[in-house]
Design an enzyme around this catalytic site. Structure first.
Site, PDB file in Angstrom:
ATOM      1  N   HIS A   1       0.811  -1.221   0.000  1.00  0.00           N
ATOM      2  CA  HIS A   1       0.000   0.000   0.000  1.00  0.00           C
ATOM      3  C   HIS A   1       0.843   1.270   0.000  1.00  0.00           C
ATOM      4  O   HIS A   1       0.316   2.362  -0.126  1.00  0.00           O
ATOM      5  CB  HIS A   1      -0.935   0.032   1.209  1.00  0.00           C
TER       6      HIS A   1
HETATM    7  C1  UD1 Z   1      -2.587   5.472   5.654  1.00  0.00           C
HETATM    8  C2  UD1 Z   1      -1.356   5.998   6.409  1.00  0.00           C
HETATM    9  C3  UD1 Z   1      -0.233   4.962   6.358  1.00  0.00           C
HETATM   10  C4  UD1 Z   1      -0.720   3.627   6.842  1.00  0.00           C
HETATM   11  C5  UD1 Z   1      -1.939   3.219   6.024  1.00  0.00           C
HETATM   12  C6  UD1 Z   1      -2.510   1.890   6.431  1.00  0.00           C
HETATM   13  C7  UD1 Z   1      -0.928   8.406   6.370  1.00  0.00           C
HETATM   14  C8  UD1 Z   1      -0.110   9.476   5.759  1.00  0.00           C
HETATM   15  N1  UD1 Z   1      -0.829   7.207   5.793  1.00  0.00           N
HETATM   16  O1  UD1 Z   1      -2.231   5.321   4.285  1.00  0.00           O
HETATM   17  O2  UD1 Z   1       0.830   5.400   7.177  1.00  0.00           O
HETATM   18  O3  UD1 Z   1       0.310   2.684   6.705  1.00  0.00           O
HETATM   19  O4  UD1 Z   1      -2.945   4.221   6.206  1.00  0.00           O
HETATM   20  O5  UD1 Z   1      -3.560   1.538   5.571  1.00  0.00           O
HETATM   21  O6  UD1 Z   1      -1.626   8.660   7.331  1.00  0.00           O
HETATM   22  N2  UD1 Z   1      -9.544   4.576   1.095  1.00  0.00           N
HETATM   23  C9  UD1 Z   1     -10.726   3.893   0.988  1.00  0.00           C
HETATM   24  N3  UD1 Z   1     -11.353   3.492   2.158  1.00  0.00           N
HETATM   25  C10 UD1 Z   1     -10.833   3.769   3.387  1.00  0.00           C
HETATM   26  C11 UD1 Z   1      -9.646   4.480   3.466  1.00  0.00           C
HETATM   27  C12 UD1 Z   1      -8.998   4.867   2.314  1.00  0.00           C
HETATM   28  O7  UD1 Z   1     -11.208   3.611  -0.098  1.00  0.00           O
HETATM   29  O8  UD1 Z   1     -11.459   3.387   4.387  1.00  0.00           O
HETATM   30  C13 UD1 Z   1      -8.830   4.977  -0.154  1.00  0.00           C
HETATM   31  C14 UD1 Z   1      -9.110   6.398  -0.515  1.00  0.00           C
HETATM   32  O9  UD1 Z   1      -9.265   6.451  -1.878  1.00  0.00           O
HETATM   33  C15 UD1 Z   1      -7.828   7.135  -0.138  1.00  0.00           C
HETATM   34  C16 UD1 Z   1      -6.772   6.043  -0.256  1.00  0.00           C
HETATM   35  O10 UD1 Z   1      -7.458   4.812   0.038  1.00  0.00           O
HETATM   36  O11 UD1 Z   1      -7.615   8.217  -0.954  1.00  0.00           O
HETATM   37  C17 UD1 Z   1      -5.633   6.220   0.682  1.00  0.00           C
HETATM   38  O12 UD1 Z   1      -6.087   6.414   2.036  1.00  0.00           O
HETATM   39  P1  UD1 Z   1      -5.236   7.348   3.033  1.00  0.00           P
HETATM   40  O13 UD1 Z   1      -5.843   7.329   4.396  1.00  0.00           O
HETATM   41  O14 UD1 Z   1      -5.010   8.679   2.411  1.00  0.00           O
HETATM   42  O15 UD1 Z   1      -3.805   6.675   3.055  1.00  0.00           O
HETATM   43  P2  UD1 Z   1      -3.338   5.151   3.145  1.00  0.00           P
HETATM   44  O16 UD1 Z   1      -2.639   4.811   1.896  1.00  0.00           O
HETATM   45  O17 UD1 Z   1      -4.416   4.235   3.610  1.00  0.00           O
END
Ligand code: UD1
Length: 368
Positions: A211
């Protein structure tokens, strides 16, 4: 009576706060007037499979506060957490805020609290990858620099904090709360049906998680990793629970159709099923932070597709191999492991299921 609010935001936070909540509950049972512990969920992760299932499985109560911030750019996400969390702090007036790990919610809530004169405890302090292109590294450095209590999981964390000039009376080597969750839920893990459901035999499959933006947001890097998986899948079945960020990119780069049929994709899994897969896998290939620790604890070989780790103890004495972004190097290490050539590893100090109790005792007995 101390009033404490712990913050969770993203998936890797839930298994860290669950044992902390449990440790406070135990103290409340014995001395009911000692502490009130509340949980605030920022909503950084919001899908049921990225959030709700963890509350259910880890036996956590429904959060007392839900900020519903959702996804967005770093600035948007961090700013929304700050605005919403400030309202909670102004009305609740806690004595202390506990933040865990290194996600955007961690720094956002620590900053909000400290500006209101509320003490902050950072659980999993002191970890450093020394790679400032990682958003988590910035979150870690900033959170540590404004926290009043720094709870450290491995000795490298103490050394990093000392080098940064943190005074020793703020640092506590208390161990790893993430391991507390494995210890607490091991019997549930033994009863998981995930192996049967996916038609797997123990130690006969490779588990993959990906991820990290550096691996999955770049088309070239993600393509190289998929080529690696396709090559390894000729030798062993691969189970790949796909993070939402990774699924989006696999789709947009047109890579889903290129996956070999021996690679089984699943939705993000719950905690119990996921740990059951880790425990029974021949090898885990990952770019996660926490999974490097969970594999070391469970004695399962782990190949980490990153150039640096903020958790060096997992390489020095655990089962982790750091292979960088070179997928050829990764393939060689994976093939050696599948041919039974791998280090057996030891469990680091204080990764013993009691870290949260140590933290709760320190916080309740400290008079600062
Ligand atoms: C975040 C954390 C990372 C952690 C990871 C675990 C930061 C900077 N990053 O990264 O350190 O290792 O979580 O997963 O805080 N999305 C969904 N559903 C959800 C959540 C996210 O569809 O419930 C999608 C969204 O399109 C979003 C993307 O995933 O834009 C990324 O989510 P985001 O919380 O920005 O960062 P992670 O890559 O999950």
């Amino acid at each position: 009576m101390k009033k404490i609010i712990s913050v969770v935001g993203a998936r890797p936070n839930f298994m860290k706060v669950a044992p902390i909540h449990k440790a406070f509950q135990k103290l409340v049972t014995r001395h009911s007037s000692l502490v009130t512990h509340k949980i605030c969920h920022t909503g950084q992760h919001y899908d049921d499979k990225m959030s709700k299932i963890f509350f259910d499985e880890l036996e956590m109560p429904k959060p007392d506060f839900y900020l519903g911030v959702g996804s967005g750019s770093h600035a948007e996400q961090t700013a929304r957490v700050i605005i919403e969390f400030e309202k909670i702090l102004l009305s609740e007036k806690p004595d202390l805020v506990i933040v865990v790990g290194d996600v955007n919610s961690t720094i956002a809530c620590a900053l909000t609290a400290v500006k209101l004169g509320i003490k902050v405890a950072h659980v999993e302090a002191g970890l450093r990858s020394f790679d400032r292109t990682m958003p988590e590294e910035i979150n870690r450095i900033l959170t540590d620099s404004i926290s009043d209590y720094l709870f450290v999981t491995e000795k490298s964390g103490l050394e990093n904090l000392k080098r940064e000039g943190v005074s020793e009376d703020k640092m506590f080597f208390t161990g790893n709360v993430m391991i507390d969750s494995i210890v607490n839920f091991l019997s549930k893990v033994e009863n998981s049906k995930i192996l049967e459901n996916l038609f797997l035999l123990p130690f006969n499959f490779l588990l993959v998680t990906l991820h990290r933006p550096s691996n999955v947001d770049s088309e070239k890097n993600l393509k190289n990793i998929i080529n690696l998986l396709n090559s390894l899948s000729k030798k062993i079945k691969i189970i790949f629970p796909v993070h939402p960020r990774t699924r989006k990119n696999l789709e947009s780069f047109g890579l889903l159709e290129t996956l070999n049929s021996n690679i089984i994709l699943t939705e993000p899994l719950g905690y119990i099923d996921f740990i059951a897969l880790v425990k029974n896998s021949s090898l885990v290939l990952t770019d996660s932070g926490g999974i490097q620790e969970e594999t070391t604890y469970l004695g399962v070989p782990c190949v980490t597709l990153r150039a640096t780790t903020e958790r060096p103890v997992t390489v020095d004495i655990g089962t982790n191999y750091l292979v960088g972004e070179d997928t050829h190097a990764a393939e060689k290490v994976c093939r050696d492991i599948l041919a039974n050539q791998f280090k057996k590893g030891q469990i680091p100090e204080f990764w013993d299921g009691h870290a949260a109790e140590r933290i709760a005792n320190i916080l309740l007995n400290d008079q600062r």
